[in-house]
Design a protein around this motif. Structure first.
Motif, PDB file in Angstrom:
ATOM      1  N   TYR A 139       0.832  -1.207   0.000  1.00  0.00           N
ATOM      2  CA  TYR A 139       0.000   0.000   0.000  1.00  0.00           C
ATOM      3  C   TYR A 139       0.864   1.253   0.000  1.00  0.00           C
ATOM      4  O   TYR A 139       2.037   1.250   0.406  1.00  0.00           O
ATOM      5  CB  TYR A 139      -0.963   0.005   1.189  1.00  0.00           C
ATOM      6  CG  TYR A 139      -0.322  -0.223   2.542  1.00  0.00           C
ATOM      7  CD1 TYR A 139       0.212   0.834   3.281  1.00  0.00           C
ATOM      8  CD2 TYR A 139      -0.262  -1.504   3.106  1.00  0.00           C
ATOM      9  CE1 TYR A 139       0.790   0.624   4.519  1.00  0.00           C
ATOM     10  CE2 TYR A 139       0.315  -1.722   4.343  1.00  0.00           C
ATOM     11  CZ  TYR A 139       0.839  -0.651   5.042  1.00  0.00           C
ATOM     12  OH  TYR A 139       1.420  -0.865   6.268  1.00  0.00           O
ATOM     13  N   ASP A 140       0.246   2.346  -0.477  1.00  0.00           N
ATOM     14  CA  ASP A 140       0.907   3.648  -0.549  1.00  0.00           C
ATOM     15  C   ASP A 140       0.500   4.570   0.594  1.00  0.00           C
ATOM     16  O   ASP A 140       1.276   5.440   0.993  1.00  0.00           O
ATOM     17  CB  ASP A 140       0.564   4.336  -1.878  1.00  0.00           C
ATOM     18  CG  ASP A 140       0.902   3.479  -3.089  1.00  0.00           C
ATOM     19  OD1 ASP A 140       2.057   3.040  -3.185  1.00  0.00           O
ATOM     20  OD2 ASP A 140      -0.001   3.237  -3.912  1.00  0.00           O
ATOM     21  N   TYR A 141      -0.728   4.393   1.105  1.00  0.00           N
ATOM     22  CA  TYR A 141      -1.248   5.290   2.136  1.00  0.00           C
ATOM     23  C   TYR A 141      -1.809   4.491   3.305  1.00  0.00           C
ATOM     24  O   TYR A 141      -2.525   3.499   3.114  1.00  0.00           O
ATOM     25  CB  TYR A 141      -2.358   6.188   1.575  1.00  0.00           C
ATOM     26  CG  TYR A 141      -1.900   7.150   0.496  1.00  0.00           C
ATOM     27  CD1 TYR A 141      -1.184   8.298   0.819  1.00  0.00           C
ATOM     28  CD2 TYR A 141      -2.193   6.909  -0.843  1.00  0.00           C
ATOM     29  CE1 TYR A 141      -0.761   9.183  -0.166  1.00  0.00           C
ATOM     30  CE2 TYR A 141      -1.776   7.788  -1.835  1.00  0.00           C
ATOM     31  CZ  TYR A 141      -1.056   8.930  -1.487  1.00  0.00           C
ATOM     32  OH  TYR A 141      -0.654   9.787  -2.465  1.00  0.00           O
ATOM     33  N   ASN A 163      -7.227  -0.897  -4.162  1.00  0.00           N
ATOM     34  CA  ASN A 163      -6.510  -0.366  -5.317  1.00  0.00           C
ATOM     35  C   ASN A 163      -7.478   0.503  -6.110  1.00  0.00           C
ATOM     36  O   ASN A 163      -8.494   0.012  -6.615  1.00  0.00           O
ATOM     37  CB  ASN A 163      -5.977  -1.518  -6.181  1.00  0.00           C
ATOM     38  CG  ASN A 163      -4.995  -1.052  -7.230  1.00  0.00           C
ATOM     39  OD1 ASN A 163      -5.031   0.092  -7.656  1.00  0.00           O
ATOM     40  ND2 ASN A 163      -4.124  -1.957  -7.664  1.00  0.00           N
ATOM     41  N   ASN A 190      -8.076   1.544  -8.999  1.00  0.00           N
ATOM     42  CA  ASN A 190      -7.764   1.300 -10.410  1.00  0.00           C
ATOM     43  C   ASN A 190      -8.995   1.404 -11.311  1.00  0.00           C
ATOM     44  O   ASN A 190      -8.990   0.922 -12.441  1.00  0.00           O
ATOM     45  CB  ASN A 190      -7.099  -0.064 -10.576  1.00  0.00           C
ATOM     46  CG  ASN A 190      -7.950  -1.200 -10.007  1.00  0.00           C
ATOM     47  OD1 ASN A 190      -9.094  -0.984  -9.594  1.00  0.00           O
ATOM     48  ND2 ASN A 190      -7.392  -2.397  -9.965  1.00  0.00           N
ATOM     49  N   GLU A 193      -6.999   9.213  -4.676  1.00  0.00           N
ATOM     50  CA  GLU A 193      -6.409   9.463  -5.987  1.00  0.00           C
ATOM     51  C   GLU A 193      -6.485   8.181  -6.814  1.00  0.00           C
ATOM     52  O   GLU A 193      -6.388   7.076  -6.280  1.00  0.00           O
ATOM     53  CB  GLU A 193      -4.947   9.875  -5.846  1.00  0.00           C
ATOM     54  CG  GLU A 193      -4.696  11.152  -5.086  1.00  0.00           C
ATOM     55  CD  GLU A 193      -3.205  11.426  -4.971  1.00  0.00           C
ATOM     56  OE1 GLU A 193      -2.513  11.425  -6.012  1.00  0.00           O
ATOM     57  OE2 GLU A 193      -2.729  11.609  -3.841  1.00  0.00           O
ATOM     58  N   ASN A 249      -5.324   5.183  -9.163  1.00  0.00           N
ATOM     59  CA  ASN A 249      -4.121   4.349  -9.317  1.00  0.00           C
ATOM     60  C   ASN A 249      -3.170   4.447  -8.121  1.00  0.00           C
ATOM     61  O   ASN A 249      -1.954   4.499  -8.266  1.00  0.00           O
ATOM     62  CB  ASN A 249      -3.387   4.679 -10.618  1.00  0.00           C
ATOM     63  CG  ASN A 249      -4.225   4.335 -11.834  1.00  0.00           C
ATOM     64  OD1 ASN A 249      -4.916   3.315 -11.853  1.00  0.00           O
ATOM     65  ND2 ASN A 249      -4.194   5.198 -12.848  1.00  0.00           N
ATOM     66  N   LYS A 250      -3.773   4.456  -6.938  1.00  0.00           N
ATOM     67  CA  LYS A 250      -3.012   4.368  -5.692  1.00  0.00           C
ATOM     68  C   LYS A 250      -3.543   3.181  -4.888  1.00  0.00           C
ATOM     69  O   LYS A 250      -4.608   2.637  -5.163  1.00  0.00           O
ATOM     70  CB  LYS A 250      -3.143   5.654  -4.875  1.00  0.00           C
ATOM     71  CG  LYS A 250      -2.623   6.899  -5.588  1.00  0.00           C
ATOM     72  CD  LYS A 250      -1.124   6.859  -5.776  1.00  0.00           C
ATOM     73  CE  LYS A 250      -0.617   8.155  -6.406  1.00  0.00           C
ATOM     74  NZ  LYS A 250       0.848   8.146  -6.602  1.00  0.00           N
ATOM     75  N   ARG A 251      -2.767   2.810  -3.877  1.00  0.00           N
ATOM     76  CA  ARG A 251      -3.155   1.684  -3.022  1.00  0.00           C
ATOM     77  C   ARG A 251      -3.297   2.195  -1.584  1.00  0.00           C
ATOM     78  O   ARG A 251      -2.355   2.737  -1.020  1.00  0.00           O
ATOM     79  CB  ARG A 251      -2.100   0.584  -3.096  1.00  0.00           C
ATOM     80  CG  ARG A 251      -1.856   0.045  -4.510  1.00  0.00           C
ATOM     81  CD  ARG A 251      -0.608  -0.814  -4.569  1.00  0.00           C
ATOM     82  NE  ARG A 251       0.565  -0.078  -4.089  1.00  0.00           N
ATOM     83  CZ  ARG A 251       1.733  -0.638  -3.781  1.00  0.00           C
ATOM     84  NH1 ARG A 251       1.900  -1.940  -3.901  1.00  0.00           N
ATOM     85  NH2 ARG A 251       2.746   0.110  -3.356  1.00  0.00           N
ATOM     86  N   TYR A 252      -4.488   1.995  -1.033  1.00  0.00           N
ATOM     87  CA  TYR A 252      -4.817   2.519   0.285  1.00  0.00           C
ATOM     88  C   TYR A 252      -5.023   1.372   1.270  1.00  0.00           C
ATOM     89  O   TYR A 252      -5.758   0.418   0.978  1.00  0.00           O
ATOM     90  CB  TYR A 252      -6.096   3.355   0.227  1.00  0.00           C
ATOM     91  CG  TYR A 252      -5.934   4.658  -0.530  1.00  0.00           C
ATOM     92  CD1 TYR A 252      -5.719   5.849   0.148  1.00  0.00           C
ATOM     93  CD2 TYR A 252      -5.997   4.686  -1.922  1.00  0.00           C
ATOM     94  CE1 TYR A 252      -5.575   7.049  -0.542  1.00  0.00           C
ATOM     95  CE2 TYR A 252      -5.850   5.872  -2.626  1.00  0.00           C
ATOM     96  CZ  TYR A 252      -5.640   7.056  -1.927  1.00  0.00           C
ATOM     97  OH  TYR A 252      -5.491   8.240  -2.621  1.00  0.00           O
TER      98      TYR A 252
END
Length: 518
Positions: free
Chosen positions: A163-165, A274, A276, A216, A218-221
């Motif tokens: 994940y990004d966030y 995701n 996406n 946002e 195309n991010k992974r939460y």
């Protein structure tokens, strides 16, 4: 420390985090009364906040890092005599190893805090990390609003590359909300609305703006989903998106992708989402098992909004898919259940049968009523394990043994979500299955015991001394007797030495007198 209210506000305010309203691991937590209208209906409530004038429908997020020591000074500023004015807070999911006095449940480990005074809970996260929460553990007080999320972040999270966030904005709370005050709500009130992150709508009520989670594309939460309700379980989903579960109640699990999660009161899941899909608005759904069901008119709903999407309600649909199956929640590490891998082969085997008679629940025939002296104080005062109160509701467990608890399902009020304090446990037989799994069973601290014909079975090792309460997390059922206490390793508990402020709680509460004189 217990002191007069006028002196309390100076304590540790300099250590309070101001980012996004999160506090901790060292903080004041103010408890007070305020009128709120999270679904458009205004009513008084019992709330937590970062100050006496900043009380919120869902309490502030408390956060820390793995290894932190938490020092949470609970300040009781309650004044509304229509609801409980005394309080006690449980930090749900923490083992409280060596600090059973800080666990929170009235009658098990403490007497309540009285108005105008405070009490500092100090406990350690040690090796624990993940998604927790906190709530009043005094009668049905948290149904009037005293509850919030708590997160312990792990810098070395084994799933961090997924994940990004993962921050204050990715916590999702699900709550039931009532238009009647808890002390006069009766035994089984129906929620008026579902609150997602503290906002919801009720049937035929005003069309207030729903909670919005902005993302946002195309991010992974990493979302942390917490059921802080007093009663319902929810079917949770987000239209057009799958949910990859990576944590269950502080236990990291093998990534498991589903379309929806059935989450019971007290339970928590981390899932990776995701983003996406096309830039748009998508319904977030939390359909309860009771109250006003469905999603017409924005009931039981919130909005997932991609950056760039128009500010409007979604038009998406729920396309079903693959719902979560509890038995598929496999731990990432330490997978096997303790003890001999066959039913009834633990060191201590106990069957707990839930009954209902005379308007009250019982466990093996005993109706639980919190004792005047908490079990922890009884043991410290020298009470023999065989004489602990409430009679019939306390089970003494020896140290360093494997315990197996079986709990037949069904009956009035089912399914019951059962929570054990002081431990996570292995669910070797889950609801909806007759199979036993000792190899890689789910590990958690709240489990639904299911419907008639189920015999949910759990295992744990008695490696944590304390009087640990086990109860239904439908708070109305807990209030009506559905609880027991496991007095684990009583010689060690009897030698515990809580702080002086803890010693003062019971005399102060006794001097305060009854809340609702007859």
């Amino acid at each position: 420390m217990s002191t007069k209210f006028a002196l309390l506000t100076a304590f540790v305010l300099s250590a309070v985090s101001s980012s996004f309203g999160a506090i901790g691991p060292v903080a004041n937590l103010f408890i007070g009364n305020a009128d709120v209208s999270p679904d458009g209906f205004t009513r008084p409530a019992v709330l937590a906040g970062t100050s006496a004038t900043d009380l919120t429908t869902i309490g502030p997020l408390i956060r820390g890092t793995k290894g932190d020591t938490f020092r949470l000074n609970v300040i009781d500023g309650l004044t509304d005599t229509r609801m409980l004015r005394t309080t006690a807070i449980h930090w749900h999911g923490f083992f409280q190893a060596g600090t059973a006095w800080a666990d929170g449940p009235v009658g098990a480990t403490q007497c309540p805090i009285v108005p105008g005074e405070s009490f500092e809970y100090e406990f350690h996260s040690t090796t624990q990390a993940g998604t927790f929460w906190y709530h009043s553990h005094h009668s049905t007080q948290y149904c009037d609003g005293l509850r919030g999320a708590l997160v312990v972040y792990d810098p070395n999270d084994p799933h961090k590359n997924m994940y990004d966030y993962d921050d204050e904005n990715t916590v999702i709370t699900l709550a039931d909300w009532y238009h009647v005050l808890a002390p006069v709500a009766g035994g089984a009130p129906r929620p008026a609305s579902t609150l997602i992150n503290g906002i919801g709508r009720y049937l035929d009520g005003p069309t207030i703006p729903l909670a919005v989670i902005n993302v946002e594309q195309n991010k992974r939460y990493r979302f942390r989903l917490v059921n802080i309700a007093c009663s319902p379980n929810y079917r949770f989903s987000i239209d057009g998106h799958s949910l990859t579960i990576i944590e269950v109640e502080t236990v990291n699990v093998q990534p498991y992708t589903v379309s929806s999660i059935q989450i019971f009161a007290g339970q928590r899941y981390s899932f990776v989402l995701n983003t996406n899909q096309p830039v748009n608005n998508y319904w977030i759904r939390a359909n309860p098992n009771l109250g006003s069901r469905g999603h017409d008119g924005g009931l039981n709903s919130a909005i997932l909004r991609y950056v760039g999407a128009p500010v409007q309600d979604p038009t998406t649909i729920d396309d079903g898919g693959s719902p979560m199956i509890e038995g598929n929640l496999q731990p990432l590490d330490n997978q096997a259940a303790p003890g001999i891998p066959q039913p009834g082969a633990a060191d201590v085997n106990i069957n707990l049968s839930v009954g209902f008679a005379g308007g009250q629940f019982n466990v093996n025939g005993a109706v639980f009523h919190p004792p005047t002296l908490p079990v922890l104080l009884q043991l410290i005062n020298g009470a023999p394990p065989t004489g602990l109160l409430p009679s019939g509701s306390v089970y003494t467990l020896p140290p360093n043994k494997v315990i197996e608890i079986s709990m037949p399902g069904g009956g009035p009020g089912a399914p019951h979500p059962i929570h054990l304090h002081g431990h996570t446990f292995d669910v070797v037989r889950v609801a909806g299955s007759s199979q036993y799994n000792y190899v890689n069973p789910p590990k958690r601290d709240v489990v639904s015991i299911g419907a008639a014909g189920d015999n949910v079975t759990i295992r744990f090792r008695t490696d944590n001394a304390g009087p640990w309460i086990m109860h239904c997390h439908i708070d109305w059922h807990f209030e009506n007797g559905l609880s027991v206490i496991f007095a684990e390793d009583t010689p060690t508990v009897s030698a515990m030495d809580p702080p002086t402020a803890w010693d003062n709680l019971c005399p102060s509460y006794e001097a305060f007198g009854p809340e609702f004189p007859e």
